[in-house]
Design an enzyme around this catalytic site. Sequence first.
Site, short mmCIF file in Angstrom:
data_model
loop_
_atom_site.label_atom_id
_atom_site.label_comp_id
_atom_site.label_asym_id
_atom_site.label_seq_id
_atom_site.Cartn_x
_atom_site.Cartn_y
_atom_site.Cartn_z
N SER A 32 13.29 35.24 43.35
CA SER A 32 13.12 35.67 44.90
C SER A 32 14.64 35.98 45.52
CB SER A 32 12.27 34.59 45.64
OG SER A 32 13.03 33.47 45.55
N LYS A 77 10.85 30.26 54.31
CA LYS A 77 12.17 31.24 54.17
C LYS A 77 12.33 31.79 55.55
CE LYS A 77 11.94 31.75 49.39
NZ LYS A 77 10.93 32.13 48.35
#
Length: 139
Positions: A32, A77
């Site tokens: 990611s 996030k």
Amino acid sequence: EGDRAVVGITAGTDHTFPFDVDIKLADVGGPSAGLMFALGIVDKLTPGALTGGKFVAGTGTIDDEGQVGPIGGIEMKLVGARGAGAEYFLTPEQNCAAAASDVPAGLTLVKVRTIDDARTSLNKIRDGDTAGLPSCSAG
């Protein structure tokens, strides 16, 4: 049946670069971070600051064609990025709907499909031309 020997062949891709890349960052791993690591390398190889000093965060996998892919846990996030002071968040297109459903105040989501999309948006952010940034919408 019985025992028999098997020979396997695995297809793969190998790249030869004109320079070494060695990224060591504590507590960051997995695919990611691919987009942001790739942008960090672009920033090092090109003159000037890619963000012009603006606080830009982001996420996304990246393949060897420059396509940005989705990640898991986008909501957390976003919260972490805004908590650290980010004003903009480069968001994989496939994560846009989930991300847009609960955006922390003060964080602008910027939709990206490719590393080129990300670079174009970073140029606009750097130049203060943010009105036309590709955005994410919920659902």
